[in-house]
Structures are given as structure tokens and as C-alpha cells.
Design an enzyme around this catalytic site. Structure first.
Site, PDB file in Angstrom:
ATOM      1  N   LYS A 267      27.232  31.631 -26.415  1.00  0.00           N
ATOM      2  CA  LYS A 267      27.529  31.343 -25.015  1.00  0.00           C
ATOM      3  C   LYS A 267      28.941  31.807 -24.714  1.00  0.00           C
ATOM      4  O   LYS A 267      29.862  31.586 -25.511  1.00  0.00           O
ATOM      5  CB  LYS A 267      27.380  29.841 -24.764  1.00  0.00           C
ATOM      6  CG  LYS A 267      27.582  29.405 -23.316  1.00  0.00           C
ATOM      7  CD  LYS A 267      27.302  27.910 -23.170  1.00  0.00           C
ATOM      8  CE  LYS A 267      27.497  27.437 -21.742  1.00  0.00           C
ATOM      9  NZ  LYS A 267      27.174  25.998 -21.583  1.00  0.00           N
ATOM     10  N   SER A 339      23.924  25.465 -17.780  1.00  0.00           N
ATOM     11  CA  SER A 339      24.919  26.503 -18.034  1.00  0.00           C
ATOM     12  C   SER A 339      24.710  27.251 -19.343  1.00  0.00           C
ATOM     13  O   SER A 339      25.267  28.328 -19.523  1.00  0.00           O
ATOM     14  CB  SER A 339      26.332  25.907 -18.003  1.00  0.00           C
ATOM     15  OG  SER A 339      26.560  25.077 -19.107  1.00  0.00           O
ATOM     16  N   SER A 363      23.313  20.817 -20.266  1.00  0.00           N
ATOM     17  CA  SER A 363      23.400  22.277 -20.311  1.00  0.00           C
ATOM     18  C   SER A 363      22.687  22.921 -21.489  1.00  0.00           C
ATOM     19  O   SER A 363      22.500  24.132 -21.503  1.00  0.00           O
ATOM     20  CB  SER A 363      24.867  22.720 -20.303  1.00  0.00           C
ATOM     21  OG  SER A 363      25.427  22.482 -19.039  1.00  0.00           O
TER      22      SER A 363
END
Length: 637
Positions: A267, A339, A363
Site C-alpha cells: 500500500k 483505503s 480499510s
């Protein structure tokens, strides 16, 4: 209040009292004047004529100011006399005495603290100017000029453990399962959906090289990145360098374990030197952080190959980022949510074998559930977050998003650990999930649980019982929002002050929440943490099972789980038809998932139950229809 000897107040100065009263009357009258007729300016202009006879007193060292009648406070006015001596009354009135108090009185309503009288408000105003504001500015210079919270962590450390032990027992590594002979598939499509265990065996037995495997995944990343909008940067040069190192080591007879030579993604809030770490935000899209995040160092040490920085929602909020909005591989008309959108979508689509995501409040769980991936949100503190953008130091967690629970166990075993850069990280003595006997476990199930999971685990020998979490705290969601928003604002204080929130990708998200966070008093932030402590105690007392099964995207459960720091496994359990399918049919699907929750420091139990479920089901092995839509399913992206 007892005054120092020799400084007792004289009788009230009548002139000043009358003057103050008239000033207040004028200001108050002006403030409430109708918008027609005489103006505020007209009313103020008349005061000098009324007060022409009043001369400013020559000396008045102290002035007692009445309060509620129970006591009084004395305000020093001699310093104001120095300023106002020889000043015309009209000039004094231009400064609108008391206007600061009036404004403060109005503002205190937004802090739920409008119970102070004018004398106390004046005292507060002076204190804020003389002490608070200078202190605030000095502290910001020390720690807040850099955004993102990568440096200067708070000394207020949240510990999620229920054991009360200050030091963990020795934590041994897991005993990974060995697979039978694995054959290399003849086409890339079959290779990219193999598990870590299977790919690792192909590399270990030299049926495929890390270079070849890296080629396969880089081609797929480039092919689907624009379709799913899930990739920020392909780290191609670094990937080939690391793949060569992995192959060279194997040629020397050195095998580093099941992640040796395996490609993966991070990420894009996780720092990797020489590559942009954008945090998904146009403000930071050219940012390069010259440090290796702890989790990246751990993966690199086991021979894993970084092939991509994957999409994070802007500043780790939802799935909107500066390059677009990430889509769900199972139904590319809808978005991935959460996210960790890039890690979930890319893993589900076979663009990487696994990825590292993060969660503060949903997330990992939300995008993994939407995209049909298997994922673990570990116990808070299991994985050190050094080198990772911070939202909340007492809520942020890093975890693996994979295709199988076995893969999640392998990745967790690699990345778990403590680091000096993250005071909340701990060495947690997890038991080996591959050696957990689930027939000795009592597993609860909520009303929201997928009953197929209940039946499968019951058939595997676990004791399944109805269960309910009992707690009296009704403000769970607001506790999480107060905690998360204030912490986030502390890490992006400078970003907001410089007006960068005006350029944020989704104006109804962080900009709104962080402006609201400016109005949360420190005392109420602390009260929220006290309420959080009460919630943790109540949940602990009601946690009478070894684990429980429940909805993975229920917002109340998401808030409870993150506030407590408990681990959860996200597992796909089936599929259902999409809403409003085209008349000619479609292969697009909506994934069905559930969560397996365990107490803090018991990730091994959630992993063992998820592995048991997946050992007799194949939902996690299904492939999204990216290239397999029916001819008349005309999707709109």
C-alpha cells in the site's frame, strides 16, 4: 482569593465601572440592532457625547469584577491604563472592549462549555494569549512541520493486550505446511492464481525462477492497472534486482523460506527509498521518503520481491486517490471501498500473490470483503509501523491481504515484530496456527454470521454456540471518530494550516472531519479514551468464547474491533447476483464474506479457524471475470 499584603483593592472606581457598563451596553445593543434604521456606527458615535463628562481615572491599580456573587476575581488594569492614558473615548470604543469575551462566549457553545461568566472568560482569553498560543506554536515547530506522523511518535502508548504481562514469552516462528509435488502450469493465468505455498514450492524446486515469476506479474499489473485503477507505481527496476538476488541465492543453495522470490505489493503509505510514496494525494504525489519501512525490510530479508506500490485512498481514506477511484474486480462497475483498495483489488485480480494493507477503521476489512480476498487485520501492535504514514497511533495496523488463510499466516509470521520507531509495537507470543486443535475451541456466532461457516466449522469439530457481545457504552462510533480525527489532525496539522485541504480529492471526507476536529477540546479527547477503556473492560468480561463469527462490514463491529485492537480474519463464503444485472446475464458477482474475530494476541485462533473452513471449501479459489464477461454485458466504467 487572598491577595498579597499591600495590594488590597481600593474601593471600586466609579468612573471606570460606569464606563465599562456603558461600553458593554453599546456593544450588546449594536450586536442586536435590527438591520434597518440606525446603524451600529451611529450608535457608537453617540457615546462620546454621553460620556463627555467622564474622565479616565488617574490611578486604579486593581478593579474587583463581580462574578456570580459567591466570589470575585481581581483583574489588573494598570497595564491597560498605560495603553489608554490620554486616549479619547471614541478611540477606546473602536477597540470594542469585551469583544474578545463575547466572541469566546459564543465559541464555547461549540465545545459544550458555555457555562463561564464574563470574568472567567476574560481570564481564559488572557491565559490563551499569554500561555496556550505560544506553547502551541513552539510545539508545532518541534514536531508538526512534517506531515504524516513518520517521526516524533506520541509517548501516550496504547497496549491492546488483555494478559497484563509486560513482557511476551519467547515467540517461535510458525511451522509451515509442506505441499506435495507442485507442477508448473502451462499458462500464466493459472500461475497468477496459485497460492504463496504453491509458488514457493515452484521456486524452491527450480521449476520457475523468481525472474520469470516477476515477469508474469509485472505484465499483469500493466495490463489491468488502468482497468482497476489499483496501481500507483510499478517498481520494475527494483523488482528485477531483487528477483536476481533471490535466484542467485538459490543457486548458491540458500533458500530463505516460503516468500523467497515471491512478488508482492505494498500500500502506497509504506516508504520505500528511491520510489514515490504518494499517500494517494496530489499534494504528496512527488514525495520520496528516504527510509525503509519496517515491514518492507522484513519482507526484503526473506527474499520477497516488491513489484508495485498499490493504491491507497487519499491520505488513507476510502478508495478515491489522485489518479482516480479503484474498482472491484468481481464487478468493475462498482468501487472497492476502503483505503487498502489497491492491495485488495490487485490481489483479488491476480496482479500480485499478496499485498500489505493497513487499517484504522475498516480499510482492510471493507475492500477485502468487497473484492473477495482473504485478509487478516492483526492484533494492534503486532506489526511495527515505522516508515508508514500515520492516521492514529492507537488505531493503525498493518496486515496481509492474500488468497488463502494459510498465505496470511505465512506473511504475518514474516512481518510481525517490534521496532524502536513504533513504541506501540510488541513482540506477541502467538501460538502456531498450524498446530491449533479446533476441536478444543468454543466458537460463538452472532446473528449476523454466515450460517454456512457455522455449519462447516461445527462439522470440523469445533463447538459452536450462539453469542452476543455485551457492553453498555453507546458512543462507540463517536469514540472512534474523536480518536481518529484528532490524531489525524495532529499528523496533518501543517497540511491543513497551509490550505492543502482545499485540494483534497474528496471534499466530503478528511477536509470536513479535520475541520470539525479543531473543535474537539483536549479534555473531551481524554474522556473519549476513558470511555474506550470502559468499552475494553466490558468486552473483555463478555468475551466468553475463544472466537466468534460475525458480519465483517458491520460499522459498529468495525469500530468496536479497532478500538479494542482485536484481530479478525476476512474470508469469502460465496457469491450472489449483482443488483440490476443486464437482461442478457453477466458473470459479474457480489461477493459474500464473513469475519472470524478473536481476542487480542490470539490471531492464531482466527487463522486456524479460517484455515479449517477453507480446507473444505473453494470460494477463495474463484477467479473474478475480468476477461470473461458475456458478450452483451456492456459495463460502464
Amino acid at each position: 482569593m487572598r491577595l498579597p499584603h499591600g495590594h488590597r483593592p481600593p474601593p471600586p472606581c466609579l468612573h471606570l465601572l460606569l464606563f465599562t457598563a456603558l461600553c458593554f451596553t453599546v456593544v450588546k445593543t449594536a450586536a442586536h440592532a435590527p438591520r434597518t434604521g440606525s446603524t451600529v456606527k451611529d450608535r457608537i458615535a453617540s457615546v462620546p457625547r454621553i460620556m463627555a463628562w467622564a474622565a479616565w481615572p488617574q490611578k486604579c491599580a486593581w478593579l474587583p469584577l463581580g462574578t456570580s456573587g459567591k466570589s470575585h476575581s481581581c483583574t489588573l488594569v494598570s497595564k491597560y491604563h498605560k495603553i489608554w492614558k490620554g486616549t479619547e473615548v471614541k478611540d477606546v470604543l473602536k477597540q470594542e472592549p469585551g469583544s474578545g469575551v463575547i466572541a469566546l462566549k459564543e465559541a464555547m457553545k461549540y465545545f459544550d462549555a458555555d457555562f463561564f461568566n464574563d470574568s472567567k472568560l476574560h481570564e481564559m482569553e488572557d491565559g490563551a494569549k499569554e500561555f496556550n498560543i505560544p506553547a502551541f506554536r513552539e510545539n508545532r515547530k518541534l514536531v508538526a512541520l512534517e506531515n504524516g506522523g513518520l517521526h516524533n511518535p506520541s509517548v501516550l502508548v496504547f497496549k491492546s493486550s488483555w494478559s497484563g504481562e509486560s513482557k511476551a514469552k519467547d515467540s517461535n516462528r510458525f511451522d509451515y505446511p509442506h505441499t506435495s509435488t507442485v507442477h508448473r502450469p502451462s499458462n500464466d493465468e493459472d500461475i497468477v492464481f496459485m497460492s504463496i505455498v504453491e509458488l514457493g514450492e515452484l521456486i524452491r524446486t527450480k521449476k520457475i525462477t523468481s525472474r520469470e515469476l516477476t515477469d508474469v506479474f509485472l505484465r499483469r499489473l500493466k495490463r489491468y492497472s488502468t482497468v482497476l485503477e489499483s496501481v500507483v507505481t510499478c517498481t520494475e527496476d527494483l523488482a528485477y534486482k531483487q528477483a536476481k538476488e533471490a535466484d542467485d541465492l538459490l543457486e548458491q543453495g540458500k533458500y530463505l523460506g516460503p516468500l523467497h522470490g515471491i512478488p508482492y505489493g505494498l500500500k502506497d503509505i509504506i516508504a520505500v527509498p528511491q520510489y514515490n510514496t504518494t499517500w494517494g494525494s496530489k499534494t504528496f504525489k512527488n514525495q520520496v521518503i528516504d527510509m525503509e519501512a519496517f515491514v518492507y525490510k522484513r519482507l526484503k530479508s526473506t527474499g520477497a520481491v516488491l513489484v508495485a506500490k498499490l493504491v491507497t485512498g487519499s491520505l488513507a481514506y476510502d478508495d478515491i486517490w489522485f489518479g482516480g477511484r479503484t474498482r472491484n474486480p468481481w464487478n468493475i462497475e462498482e468501487f472497492s471501498t476502503g483505503s487498502s483498495a489497491g492491495p485488495a483489488a490487485s490481489t483479488s485480480a491476480g496482479m500480485v500473490p499478496f499485498a500489505i494493507g493497513s487499517e484504522t477503521a475498516g480499510s482492510i476489512t471493507y475492500p477485502a470483503a468487497r473484492c473477495g480476498a482473504t485478509a487478516l487485520r492483526p492484533t494492534f501492535g503486532t506489526v511495527a509501523r515505522t516508515g508508514v504514514m500515520s492516521i492514529s497511533e492507537s488505531l493503525d495496523k498493518l496486515g496481509p491481504i492474500c488468497r488463502t488463510a494459510v498465505d496470511c499466516a505465512i506473511v504475518l509470521d514474516t512481518i510481525r515484530g517490534t521496532d524502536a520507531g513504533d513504541p506501540s509495537s510488541r513482540e506477541i507470543a502467538l501460538e502456531d496456527p498450524f498446530h491449533v486443535d479446533i476441536t478444543e475451541l468454543t466458537v460463538g456466532y452472532l446473528d449476523s454470521a454466515e450460517m454456512e461457516v457455522v455449519k462447516v466449522l461445527s462439522a470440523k469439530g469445533a463447538k459452536l454456540v450462539p453469542f452476543k457481545l455485551n457492553y453498555t457504552v453507546e458512543s462507540v462510533q463517536s469514540i472512534l471518530n474523536i480518536t481518529m480525527d484528532v490524531d489525524m489532525l495532529a499528523h496533518f496539522d501543517n497540511w491543513q494550516r497551509e490550505g492543502n485541504d482545499d485540494d483534497y480529492e474528496a471534499q466530503d471526507q478528511w477536509p470536513v472531519e479535520l475541520r470539525r476536529a479543531r473543535l474537539i477540546p483536549a479534555v473531551d479527547y481524554v474522556q473519549a479514551q476513558r470511555a474506550r477503556g470502559r468499552l475494553i473492560r466490558e468486552i473483555r468480561e463478555s468475551f466468553t468464547v475463544d472466537a466468534f463469527i460475525g458480519n465483517v462490514t458491520d460499522w459498529e463491529l468495525v469500530c468496536v474491533g479497532n478500538l479494542i485492537g482485536m484481530p479478525i480474519m476476512v474470508i469469502p463464503t460465496g457469491f450472489k447476483s449483482i443488483e440490476d444485472p443486464p437482461k442478457g446475464g453477466t458473470r459479474r458477482r457480489t461477493t459474500v464474506t464473513t469475519g472470524i474475530y478473536a481476542p487480542p494476541d490470539h490471531d492464531h485462533i482466527a487463522l486456524a479457524l479460517a484455515m479449517a473452513y477453507q480446507s473444505v471449501t473453494n470460494h477463495h479459489k474463484q477467479r473474478p471475470p475480468l476477461d470473461d464477461l458475456v458478450p452483451n454485458d456492456k459495463i460502464h466504467t
